[in-house]
Design an enzyme around this catalytic site. Structure first.
Site, PDB file in Angstrom:
ATOM      1  N   LYS A  83      65.505  11.361  36.316  1.00  0.00           N
ATOM      2  CA  LYS A  83      64.575  12.470  36.062  1.00  0.00           C
ATOM      3  C   LYS A  83      65.087  13.721  36.748  1.00  0.00           C
ATOM      4  O   LYS A  83      65.482  13.680  37.913  1.00  0.00           O
ATOM      5  CB  LYS A  83      63.183  12.127  36.628  1.00  0.00           C
ATOM      6  CG  LYS A  83      62.119  13.124  36.210  1.00  0.00           C
ATOM      7  CD  LYS A  83      61.642  12.838  34.814  1.00  0.00           C
ATOM      8  CE  LYS A  83      60.674  13.896  34.291  1.00  0.00           C
ATOM      9  NZ  LYS A  83      61.344  15.125  33.861  1.00  0.00           N
ATOM     10  N   LYS A 107      63.381  13.313  45.906  1.00  0.00           N
ATOM     11  CA  LYS A 107      62.091  13.904  45.558  1.00  0.00           C
ATOM     12  C   LYS A 107      61.198  12.920  44.807  1.00  0.00           C
ATOM     13  O   LYS A 107      60.019  12.758  45.125  1.00  0.00           O
ATOM     14  CB  LYS A 107      62.309  15.165  44.708  1.00  0.00           C
ATOM     15  CG  LYS A 107      61.063  15.992  44.460  1.00  0.00           C
ATOM     16  CD  LYS A 107      61.340  17.180  43.548  1.00  0.00           C
ATOM     17  CE  LYS A 107      62.344  18.125  44.149  1.00  0.00           C
ATOM     18  NZ  LYS A 107      62.538  19.322  43.293  1.00  0.00           N
ATOM     19  N   LYS A 119      70.282  15.790  37.216  1.00  0.00           N
ATOM     20  CA  LYS A 119      70.230  17.242  37.073  1.00  0.00           C
ATOM     21  C   LYS A 119      71.369  17.670  36.152  1.00  0.00           C
ATOM     22  O   LYS A 119      72.337  16.933  35.956  1.00  0.00           O
ATOM     23  CB  LYS A 119      70.382  17.934  38.430  1.00  0.00           C
ATOM     24  CG  LYS A 119      69.690  19.285  38.517  1.00  0.00           C
ATOM     25  CD  LYS A 119      68.188  19.136  38.676  1.00  0.00           C
ATOM     26  CE  LYS A 119      67.533  20.464  39.016  1.00  0.00           C
ATOM     27  NZ  LYS A 119      66.126  20.297  39.384  1.00  0.00           N
ATOM     28  N   THR A 207      54.402  23.186  39.722  1.00  0.00           N
ATOM     29  CA  THR A 207      55.314  23.370  40.855  1.00  0.00           C
ATOM     30  C   THR A 207      54.758  24.398  41.835  1.00  0.00           C
ATOM     31  O   THR A 207      54.707  24.161  43.046  1.00  0.00           O
ATOM     32  CB  THR A 207      56.714  23.793  40.380  1.00  0.00           C
ATOM     33  OG1 THR A 207      57.179  22.886  39.387  1.00  0.00           O
ATOM     34  CG2 THR A 207      57.699  23.809  41.545  1.00  0.00           C
ATOM     35  N   ASN A 238      58.221  31.249  37.290  1.00  0.00           N
ATOM     36  CA  ASN A 238      57.090  30.336  37.185  1.00  0.00           C
ATOM     37  C   ASN A 238      56.596  29.860  38.547  1.00  0.00           C
ATOM     38  O   ASN A 238      55.400  29.875  38.836  1.00  0.00           O
ATOM     39  CB  ASN A 238      57.508  29.135  36.323  1.00  0.00           C
ATOM     40  CG  ASN A 238      56.322  28.434  35.709  1.00  0.00           C
ATOM     41  OD1 ASN A 238      55.375  29.077  35.284  1.00  0.00           O
ATOM     42  ND2 ASN A 238      56.359  27.127  35.684  1.00  0.00           N
ATOM     43  N   SER A 367      55.353  16.325  35.637  1.00  0.00           N
ATOM     44  CA  SER A 367      56.180  15.740  34.584  1.00  0.00           C
ATOM     45  C   SER A 367      55.867  14.261  34.387  1.00  0.00           C
ATOM     46  O   SER A 367      55.836  13.755  33.259  1.00  0.00           O
ATOM     47  CB  SER A 367      57.667  15.902  34.930  1.00  0.00           C
ATOM     48  OG  SER A 367      58.112  17.221  34.689  1.00  0.00           O
TER      49      SER A 367
END
Length: 434
Positions: A83, A107, A119, A207, A238, A367
């Site tokens: 992820k 995380k 990533k 976030t 954001n 998510s």
């Protein structure tokens, strides 16, 4: 055959994230030493599982073809599917993707999610391309990644310079390549989609809301009122906007903002909503906002404030600017914004850091809820989503804070210890094949 104007601009706009892998490895090793991590597990977690590099051609609006380079690094999947975000930026390369993927592993583990870490992205400055070109680039990148992503294998999400529209293009392209009977069952190949395309209500603010919550939780633990406190934000996208939005609602005052084009300040306070509207109307920059004065780039982190929120790119707080930071609390809205040398200086000065793998984890938690919603066919409303986020983050924050206090270590090392121990337990229980 490429557009020479775009090619030269992209080359001249490199901002290398040199040292990010060194930073994450030093953080990892510090925590691994503290918990006496088994040498075999340390070997496994020190390297990535898979590194995918794809070069793919795309026809531009003028008929010419450009070749782009895309990356996807999958660090570890011991706890579940990989992820992590996809970013479109000139700094994207394998080293940066490796470091960011490793941070994602910690995380997701810290948050107690059934995910590993990944990533990636494309080495590109999206500002140089039209909307139609970006759509074609995104769809071709998705096709090039092929079976390296999937709803039960690797689930991308938005990151720097990507958004819900980017995710919608990826989902549509991926679903179109599946057999007809499987298409609807692959909607959750990405998260961060628009509300009307399987997205989660509230995912856009998850976030930034998480950044605000971790600040709030820390303030509560330390008998600090947020009302009247001054804060500065690097990056007003954001994350920066939503963190500012919620902090302002609690009475805190935004006194400085920096983006890629410049920096502004107003010690009497900047109106968050007015600044956000100005930002949207001025091609995504806060520069020349009427109710402000400009600040030199190198002076931004030394602005007078109580809280500093780096919410842009990595390696922003360094040994060069750390000695001048006036904030008492750093809340890491970005991934890896503080390098090792800068962090040592901050710690010596008694400045507290809420680490990135905790502070900005609201995004990946959101998510996860979107992924669950797609898998089960449910639809959750905003209030329910926000309450779920708050509860999940409170559990994570308390674990890190209490571990830090009981062990007499900083919050970053505490967060890493908790995250690594969860993965170690999985390896110990399952064993190493064969």
């Amino acid at each position: 055959m490429g557009n020479s104007k775009k090619d030269s601009k992209t080359k001249n706009k490199k901002v290398p994230l040199k040292g990010m892998m060194d930073n994450v490895m030093e953080q990892f090793n510090s925590a691994a030493n503290h918990i006496n991590l088994h040498p075999n597990i340390r070997k496994i977690l020190s390297i990535t599982n898979n590194e995918i590099l794809v070069n793919f051609p795309v026809k531009m609006d003028n008929g010419e073809v450009e070749v782009f380079t895309g990356y996807r690094v999958q660090h570890n999947g011991a706890l579940g599917p990989y992820k992590g975000g996809l970013r479109y930026h000139a700094t994207v390369d394998l080293d940066a993707a490796r470091a960011l993927a490793m941070w994602m592993t910690w995380k997701t583990s810290l948050a107690g999610l059934p995910y590993g870490g990944a990533k990636g992205g494309i080495k590109i400055d999206p500002a140089l391309y039209s909307e139609n070109e970006l759509e074609r680039i995104t769809r071709r990148f998705t096709y090039a990644l092929a079976d390296n992503i999937g709803p039960e294998h690797d689930i991308p999400a938005p990151d720097v310079n990507t958004n819900s529209q980017t995710m919608a293009w990826i989902a549509d392209t991926y679903m179109s390549t599946r057999p007809p009977a499987q298409r609807s069952a692959n909607q959750h190949v990405v998260t961060g989609k628009p509300d009307g395309s399987g997205g989660l209500e509230g995912r856009d603010r998850a976030t930034g809301f998480g950044v605000y919550l971790t600040i709030k939780f820390w303030a509560d633990k330390n008998d600090m009122e947020l009302n009247g406190k001054k804060f500065i934000v690097q990056g007003f996208g954001n994350v920066g906007y939503w963190a500012s939005h919620f902090l302002e609602k609690d009475g805190a005052k935004l006194v400085g903002v920096q983006d890629a084009q410049g920096s502004i300040q107003n010690q009497d306070g900047l109106d968050v909503e007015a600044l956000f509207k100005y930002n949207l109307a001025n091609k995504g920059t806060i520069v020349n906002y009427p109710d402000s004065t400009p600040v030199e780039k190198g002076e931004f982190f030394s602005l007078d404030c109580d809280i500093c929120i780096p919410a842009a790119l990595g390696n922003q707080i360094t040994k060069k600017n750390a000695p001048n930071i006036k904030a008492k609390l750093i809340a890491e809205g970005a991934n890896g914004p503080t390098n090792v040398e800068g962090e040592k200086i901050l710690m010596e000065r008694g400045i507290v850091i809420i680490p990135d793998i905790l502070c900005n984890s609201g995004g990946v938690i959101g998510s996860y809820y979107e992924w669950l919603q797609n898998r089960s066919g449910e639809i959750w409303h905003l209030e329910e989503v926000m309450e779920k986020l708050r509860n999940k983050l409170k559990v994570s924050f308390d674990k890190v804070y209490n571990y830090s206090e009981s062990e007499g270590i900083d919050m970053r090392t505490a967060a890493f210890c908790i995250a690594i121990e969860r993965i170690e337990k999985a390896y110990v229980q399952r064993g190493i094949f064969p």
